[in-house]
Design an enzyme around this catalytic site. Structure first.
Site, PDB file in Angstrom:
ATOM      1  CB  CYS A   2      -0.858   0.024   1.259  1.00  0.00           C
ATOM      2  SG  CYS A   2      -1.749  -1.514   1.543  1.00  0.00           S
ATOM      3  NE  ARG A  27       4.086   1.743  -1.563  1.00  0.00           N
ATOM      4  CZ  ARG A  27       5.278   1.169  -1.479  1.00  0.00           C
ATOM      5  NH1 ARG A  27       6.222   1.503  -2.310  1.00  0.00           N
ATOM      6  NH2 ARG A  27       5.520   0.290  -0.553  1.00  0.00           N
ATOM      7  CD1 TRP A  75      -2.902  -4.366  -5.115  1.00  0.00           C
ATOM      8  CD2 TRP A  75      -1.984  -5.664  -3.536  1.00  0.00           C
ATOM      9  NE1 TRP A  75      -2.689  -5.605  -5.654  1.00  0.00           N
ATOM     10  CE2 TRP A  75      -2.138  -6.423  -4.717  1.00  0.00           C
ATOM     11  CE3 TRP A  75      -1.428  -6.283  -2.420  1.00  0.00           C
ATOM     12  CZ2 TRP A  75      -1.754  -7.763  -4.808  1.00  0.00           C
ATOM     13  CZ3 TRP A  75      -1.052  -7.626  -2.505  1.00  0.00           C
ATOM     14  CH2 TRP A  75      -1.219  -8.336  -3.699  1.00  0.00           C
ATOM     15  CG  ASN A 100       3.416  -0.881   2.682  1.00  0.00           C
ATOM     16  OD1 ASN A 100       2.777  -1.695   2.024  1.00  0.00           O
ATOM     17  ND2 ASN A 100       4.687  -0.617   2.449  1.00  0.00           N
ATOM     18  N   GLY A 101       2.264  -3.448   4.308  1.00  0.00           N
ATOM     19  CA  GLY A 101       2.947  -4.708   4.597  1.00  0.00           C
ATOM     20  C   GLY A 101       2.000  -5.700   5.246  1.00  0.00           C
ATOM     21  CD  GLU A 482       7.609  -8.349 -20.091  1.00  0.00           C
ATOM     22  OE1 GLU A 482       7.629  -9.215 -19.200  1.00  0.00           O
ATOM     23  OE2 GLU A 482       7.221  -7.185 -19.894  1.00  0.00           O
ATOM     24  CE  LYS A 486       4.008  -5.964 -19.510  1.00  0.00           C
ATOM     25  NZ  LYS A 486       5.197  -6.022 -18.792  1.00  0.00           N
ATOM     26  CD  GLU A 489       1.618  -7.036 -16.256  1.00  0.00           C
ATOM     27  OE1 GLU A 489       2.270  -6.830 -17.290  1.00  0.00           O
ATOM     28  OE2 GLU A 489       1.949  -6.572 -15.162  1.00  0.00           O
ATOM     29  CG  HIS A 505       7.497 -32.332 -25.825  1.00  0.00           C
ATOM     30  ND1 HIS A 505       7.820 -33.638 -26.117  1.00  0.00           N
ATOM     31  CD2 HIS A 505       8.449 -31.566 -26.414  1.00  0.00           C
ATOM     32  CE1 HIS A 505       8.931 -33.665 -26.842  1.00  0.00           C
ATOM     33  NE2 HIS A 505       9.329 -32.416 -27.032  1.00  0.00           N
ATOM     34  CE  LYS A 604       5.594   0.664 -12.837  1.00  0.00           C
ATOM     35  NZ  LYS A 604       5.679  -0.161 -14.043  1.00  0.00           N
TER      36      LYS A 604
END
Ligand code: F6R
Length: 609
Positions: A2, A27, A75, A100-101, A482, A486, A489, A505, A604
């Site tokens: 956060c 955050r 968050w 935060n945490g 990647e 993208k 997300e 396979h 982020k």
């Protein structure tokens, strides 16, 4: 994770806190809140579900005024994103807290507090801290002592800022493996999760160490260590970009950041290439004496940065002939690792604040016999840059879009320079040819960006697609990974990536006309094999969309669409090949109408485990 911001001043802090929160939304952005002590020393607060702009609108309806305050953008880790779970949390309407945490033992502490009559109204792990502070305050402690007593009982990695009705001239903060920076002003002081949050009020900062207690009033900053000893701390001056958060005429930050890549690549190269454009030099950042000793590399990172590390593994083994392993930080930190003699630990992080990467770096430094540690990072003032022995700053500038673009390409560019620096010490690496390609890169990126209309048109094919497959081989594989990340997300389309040789396979079973395949096709020795894999897809009814090196001169047919990518030195090809995939993900998301800069459930900077 956060964002926290707090201020103690002689003016109304409300707008300072809101501006700070806007800069901290990377955050987390699922709910937000602000609490102030008003002129009668009464705690007042507004909390809302959703982004900071919702809170800002609410404050227009019910303005708050006060000279001391704390604010938070969330968050969710414990409890849904609701108003009741939003911070600041209060206890007995006399103490307020932002956090935060993660508090790992919150359930045990909740039980203990229940026995003293405290009932939590939220589902968060935060609220118990407010109650614990109230408990100690009632026993006669002052706010600083109450924080000191509380943090002794709390387990986890976290940061808190607290304020109290009966102590209207002080903010008390504490951090443990979670970022907090103090902003020093004139007759006013601030504290936040990072420095840019305070860029509108100061450019002087103190970075407190872990487990310090911070006491702020408007005139002074006092920092106490674990043993309650007052310690001296250094003030660092930092100048910010003039407008780090403007969109510059683009519709989204992500779009702006994709189109900034020719410029950011130039920035990354600045001062690292000789004037005659023949040699590279990073010896002012990591000495040749260290590089000469490197016999092995361990790369550790998360997410997009991990993909950059995967590319670097191919490079370091192919060009510098150095055995290299790559691992995600959340795994590395918890397993037993074997460290061969003269191994360089390389960690990559755009933010420099990723909890797992910080823990892995600390483990590498404390427990293992590494030759040294190096961080490739975009934020010079970050925890990881301060922790690692050496650093290479990627210089992408502030990246606001949650889906990383320019941070990734500048990571790759920095890692390519590191590889070349090692390669030229170890063998007959053609440095001049490499530097020539480096110099051409920004222009080639520009040429790819000029195909935006073509890629936008292609992207309309995927507006209603449920799932996509991304294929590549060698360094094209991490680029495919990647590209898929993208897309996932920001468009919320399920996307998987495989090294193309793995297709038969198992994943070939997925192929039919409803599953589009995106292929990253570079100009290298395995290209024919990758093209054969794509034929296997087509013969099972799948359409393929090939992002191909122009030298291959591939042609389209009813099942094949081609986007040509300019030719470049093999080593730099991955940097060029990710650009169209970033654009593809971006345009697909535009057509689907998703929240591109702040996609659901993400943040982020991932400062929790
Ligand atoms: C995706 C993305 C993330 C981050 C990851 C690690 O677009 O940006 O996957 O790469 O959360 O963050 P950093 O690089 O800050 O350590």
């Amino acid at each position: 994770m956060c964002g926290i911001v707090a201020a103690i001043t002689n003016r109304n802090v409300s707008s300072i806190l809101i501006e700070g929160l806007k800069r901290l939304e990377y955050r987390g952005y699922d709910s937000a809140g602000i609490a102030l002590l008003d002129d009668n020393n009464k705690l007042i607060r507004v909390r809302t579900k959703g982004k900071v702009e919702v809170l800002e609108q609410e404050l227009k309806k019910q303005p708050l005024s006060g000279k001391i305050g704390i604010a938070h953008t969330r968050w969710a880790t414990h409890g849904k994103p609701t108003t009741i779970n939003a911070h600041p949390h209060f206890s007995s309407d006399r103490v307020a807290i932002v956090h935060n945490g993660i508090i790992e033992n919150y359930k045990d502490l909740q039980q203990e507090l229940k026995e003293h009559g405290y009932i939590c109204t939220s589902q968060t792990d935060t609220e118990i801290v407010a109650h614990m502070l109230d408990f100690f305050l009632k026993q006669g402690s002052d706010l600083k002592q109450a924080v000191q007593k509380s943090v002794k009982k709390i387990k986890g990695a976290y940061a808190i800022v607290a304020m109290e009705q009966n102590n209207p001239h002080q903010l008390i903060a504490f951090k443990k493996a979670s970022p907090l920076v103090i902003g020093v002003g004139i007759d006013e002081n601030f504290i936040a999760s990072d420095a840019p949050a305070l860029s509108i009020v100061t450019n002087r900062f103190i970075y407190p160490a872990d487990e310090n207690i911070i006491v702020l009033d408007d005139k002074s900053v006092q920092i106490y260590d674990k043993n309650d000893k007052l310690i001296k701390s250094k003030i660092v001056d930092y100048t910010f970009d003039s407008d780090p958060i403007g969109k510059g005429g683009f519709s989204h930050y992500m779009e702006k950041e994709i189109f900034e890549q020719p410029a950011t690549s130039e920035q990354t190269l600045e001062g690292r290439i000789s004037h005659d454009k023949t040699t590279i030099d990073i010896s002012n950042k990591i000495p040749d004496e260290i590089l000469k000793q490197v016999e092995c590399c361990h790369i550790v990172a998360c997410g997009t940065s991990y993909h950059a590390g995967m590319v670097a593994k191919y490079w370091l083994e192919q060009y510098a002939k150095i055995p290299t392993s790559i691992e995600v930080a959340s795994e590395y930190r918890y397993r037993s690792n074997i460290v061969p003699k003269n191994t360089l630990y390389i960690t990559i992080s755009q933010s420099g604040e990723t909890a797992d990467s910080i823990a892995a770096l600390k483990k590498a430094q404390n427990e293992s016999n590494y030759l040294s540690t190096l961080v490739v990072c975009n934020v010079e003032q970050s925890t990881m840059v301060r922790e690692a022995k050496y650093n290479l700053i990627t210089r992408a500038g502030v990246e606001v879009g949650v889906a990383s673009t320019k941070a990734f390409t500048t990571q790759l560019l920095t890692l390519s320079i590191l590889t070349a620096s090692l390669a030229k010490l170890n063998n007959d690496f053609n440095e001049k040819e490499f530097v020539e390609s480096l110099v051409q890169l920004p222009l080639k990126i520009q040429q790819v960006l000029e195909q935006k209309e073509q890629i936008n048109k292609l992207s309309t094919n995927f507006k209603h697609t449920n799932s996509m497959l991304f294929l590549g081989r060698l360094t094209g594989y991490p680029i495919a990974l990647e590209g898929a990340l993208k897309l996932k997300e920001i468009s919320y389309i399920h996307a998987e990536s495989y090294p193309a040789g793995e297709l038969k396979h198992g994943p070939l079973a997925l192929i039919d006309e409803s599953l589009p395949t995106i292929a990253v096709v570079m100009f290298e020795k395995n290209t024919d094999k990758l093209l054969s894999n794509l034929e296997e897809v087509k013969s099972r009814g799948g359409d393929v969309y090939i992002f191909a090196d122009e030298r291959l001169k591939l042609t389209e047919d009813t099942q094949t669409k081609i986007i040509n990518i300019p030719a470049i030195d093999n080593m730099l090809a991955p940097i060029l090949h990710i650009i169209p995939l970033q654009l593809l993900a971006y345009y697909v998301a535009v057509h689907r109408g998703t929240d591109i800069d702040q996609p659901r459930n993400l943040a982020k900077s991932v400062t929790v485990e």
